[in-house]
Design a protein around this motif. Structure first.
Motif, mmCIF file in Angstrom:
data_model
loop_
_atom_site.group_PDB
_atom_site.id
_atom_site.type_symbol
_atom_site.label_atom_id
_atom_site.label_comp_id
_atom_site.label_asym_id
_atom_site.label_seq_id
_atom_site.Cartn_x
_atom_site.Cartn_y
_atom_site.Cartn_z
ATOM 1 N N LEU A 105 -2.561 3.787 -3.159
ATOM 2 C CA LEU A 105 -2.451 2.542 -4.090
ATOM 3 C C LEU A 105 -1.990 1.577 -3.507
ATOM 4 O O LEU A 105 -1.361 1.363 -2.611
ATOM 5 C CB LEU A 105 -1.064 3.111 -5.254
ATOM 6 N N VAL A 106 -3.090 0.332 -3.845
ATOM 7 C CA VAL A 106 -2.905 -1.049 -3.306
ATOM 8 C C VAL A 106 -2.477 -1.894 -4.376
ATOM 9 O O VAL A 106 -2.890 -2.223 -5.264
ATOM 10 C CB VAL A 106 -4.351 -1.548 -2.981
ATOM 11 N N ALA A 152 -6.800 3.136 -5.509
ATOM 12 C CA ALA A 152 -6.640 2.412 -6.878
ATOM 13 C C ALA A 152 -5.867 1.187 -6.729
ATOM 14 O O ALA A 152 -4.905 1.250 -5.987
ATOM 15 C CB ALA A 152 -5.911 3.277 -8.022
ATOM 16 N N VAL A 153 -6.562 -0.007 -7.069
ATOM 17 C CA VAL A 153 -5.772 -1.279 -6.920
ATOM 18 C C VAL A 153 -5.060 -1.383 -8.269
ATOM 19 O O VAL A 153 -5.609 -0.868 -9.329
ATOM 20 C CB VAL A 153 -6.994 -2.390 -7.137
ATOM 21 N N VAL A 161 0.622 -1.239 0.087
ATOM 22 C CA VAL A 161 0.154 -0.110 0.182
ATOM 23 C C VAL A 161 1.045 1.475 -0.034
ATOM 24 O O VAL A 161 1.796 1.174 0.837
ATOM 25 C CB VAL A 161 -1.114 0.113 1.345
ATOM 26 N N TYR A 162 0.771 2.120 -0.893
ATOM 27 C CA TYR A 162 1.430 3.338 -0.970
ATOM 28 C C TYR A 162 0.596 4.344 -0.444
ATOM 29 O O TYR A 162 -0.573 4.796 -0.920
ATOM 30 C CB TYR A 162 1.665 3.771 -2.479
ATOM 31 N N LEU A 163 0.957 5.075 0.740
ATOM 32 C CA LEU A 163 0.315 6.145 1.285
ATOM 33 C C LEU A 163 1.005 7.354 0.696
ATOM 34 O O LEU A 163 2.079 7.576 1.059
ATOM 35 C CB LEU A 163 0.251 5.967 2.795
ATOM 36 N N PRO A 164 0.469 8.404 0.427
ATOM 37 C CA PRO A 164 0.997 9.773 0.029
ATOM 38 C C PRO A 164 1.313 10.481 1.008
ATOM 39 O O PRO A 164 0.924 10.410 2.357
ATOM 40 C CB PRO A 164 -0.069 10.484 -0.896
ATOM 41 N N PRO A 165 2.113 11.571 1.012
ATOM 42 C CA PRO A 165 2.727 12.277 2.283
ATOM 43 C C PRO A 165 1.608 12.907 2.884
ATOM 44 O O PRO A 165 1.468 13.058 4.154
ATOM 45 C CB PRO A 165 3.676 13.290 1.679
ATOM 46 N N GLU A 166 0.538 13.363 2.072
ATOM 47 C CA GLU A 166 -0.508 14.035 2.617
ATOM 48 C C GLU A 166 -1.384 13.275 3.793
ATOM 49 O O GLU A 166 -1.958 13.704 4.486
ATOM 50 C CB GLU A 166 -1.744 14.614 1.406
ATOM 51 N N TYR A 167 -1.334 11.848 3.538
ATOM 52 C CA TYR A 167 -2.020 10.914 4.468
ATOM 53 C C TYR A 167 -1.566 11.273 5.886
ATOM 54 O O TYR A 167 -2.364 10.970 6.835
ATOM 55 C CB TYR A 167 -1.882 9.747 3.959
#
Length: 372
Positions: A189-190, A152-153, A133-139
């Motif tokens: 992103l998953v 998005a998968v 799982v990609y977590l963007p900095p804003e998360y």
């Protein structure tokens, strides 16, 4: 040494070079007509070619991520991926590792984002599989603490490795760059394989008496991820992207489940599930299931779904070019389902081609998903 290790590749290259040099050195001594000399020449030539092909094969596997291990290569992988989680506190999703985004300038997640390796167990299907799982900095930034994000998968081809989506196709780094350039909004992103019951290629089909792969991607996976991360739960929060086999899965899931996936992108996709030694009997004689897996049949006979699709191909180098043009026309004829395309002048069925298409795909996906 592992199949994908740099040491294994270096050893194969050194052995091939060494044997080549040895062949040149020994050739004058073997330039006679006796059976021993002839046998020696044949042995040296065959050994040199074998090591050369081995080195090229290892390099190609590292570049394109065809096989993850020796067991995967020889079809001996024992993890069938279909288990029941019996632990009392076992949830459908567990984070098992974290790492920084490749190429990120900052290691702290609020500035560089983060990649988490997760283990997912489907509540309905009992399919267990890893993912990234990609977590963007804003998360991680305080001003976004109450915000939900679109997700998005992202699927590989078959057999593929999930790691290739991170390290070879650069999805996280590309997404971060596009956000910095203002070309897309932050997105989760998953990233994973469509092969959730290895080594079998299930083609994202609910196989009678076998893995219920379509249900896993349509219900179990979104539920598990939404229950753990701040993902937008209402319609328009999820999309799906894939290349090759993953591209077929992405298009099919968006068509079959438009209330879950508001957009689906198939890079170098095909449009009907094959049946071959890697898939086995997917349909068990069920003609309805077979027809449903055929996207041509689905678009012609079923109500047009309210979803957006993106397809890609190349005029030179891709075998799906003519089929993709026909698919675009078939979707346009539905009047409701929306279709976009990326058509390159040339490009093969490989990572280099998909890296050229991924930025536009992510930008397109971001424009069709929402967050708040």
């Amino acid at each position: 040494m592992g199949l994908t290790s740099d040491k294994m590749l270096a050893l194969a290259v050194l052995a091939a070079v060494g044997l080549f040099v040895g062949t040149v050195w020994l050739w004058p001594r073997l330039a006679r007509r006796g059976w021993r000399a002839v046998g020696g020449r044949v042995g040296l030539l065959l050994s040199t070619q074998l090591l050369l092909f081995m080195a090229v094969g290892l390099a190609a596997n590292q570049a394109f991520g065809f096989y993850a291990s020796w067991a995967d290569l020889f079809g001996q992988e024992k993890d069938q991926g279909v288990v029941v989680d019996h632990t009392p506190d076992g949830g459908p999703l567990k984070v098992v590792d974290t790492r920084r985004v490749p190429g990120a300038a900052a290691s702290r997640p609020q500035w560089g984002g983060q990649i988490q390796k997760i283990a997912v167990v489907g509540r309905r299907t009992h399919i267990a599989t890893p993912a990234y799982v990609y977590l963007p900095p804003e998360y991680f930034q305080p001003e976004y603490r109450t915000r939900t994000f679109p997700a998005a998968v992202v699927l590989t081809g078959y057999p593929g490795t999930a790691e290739a989506l991170v390290d070879k196709l650069d999805y996280p780094r590309t997404a971060a760059r596009l956000v910095e350039e203002g070309r897309m909004r932050p997105m989760i992103l998953v990233m994973m394989r469509p092969t959730v019951a290895p080594p079998r290629d299930t083609e994202c089909v609910d196989i009678p008496g076998g893995p219920q792969t379509e249900t896993f991607f349509a219900k179990d996976l979104p539920d598990a991820v939404s229950g753990h991360y701040r993902v937008r739960g209402e319609r328009g929060g999820w999309g799906i992207i894939g290349d090759s086999t993953g591209g077929y899965c992405a298009l099919k899931l968006a068509l079959h489940h438009p209330r879950v996936y508001a957009a689906g992108a198939g890079l170098s996709a095909y449009y009907n599930a094959p049946v071959d030694p890697t898939t086995g009997d997917l349909f068990q004689g069920d003609e309805g299931l077979r027809d449903r897996a055929n996207l041509w049949w689905y678009l012609k006979h079923m109500p047009a779904p309210d979803t957006s699709l993106l397809v890609s191909s190349s005029k030179v180098g891709e075998s799906n070019y003519k089929a993709t043009l026909k698919f675009i026309e078939r979707v346009k004829a539905t009047k409701l389902t929306r279709i976009s395309s990326i058509i390159l002048e040339s490009g093969g069925h490989n990572f280099n081609t998909w890296r050229r298409e991924i930025p536009g795909t992510l930008e397109w996906m971001s424009g069709r998903l929402g967050g708040r």
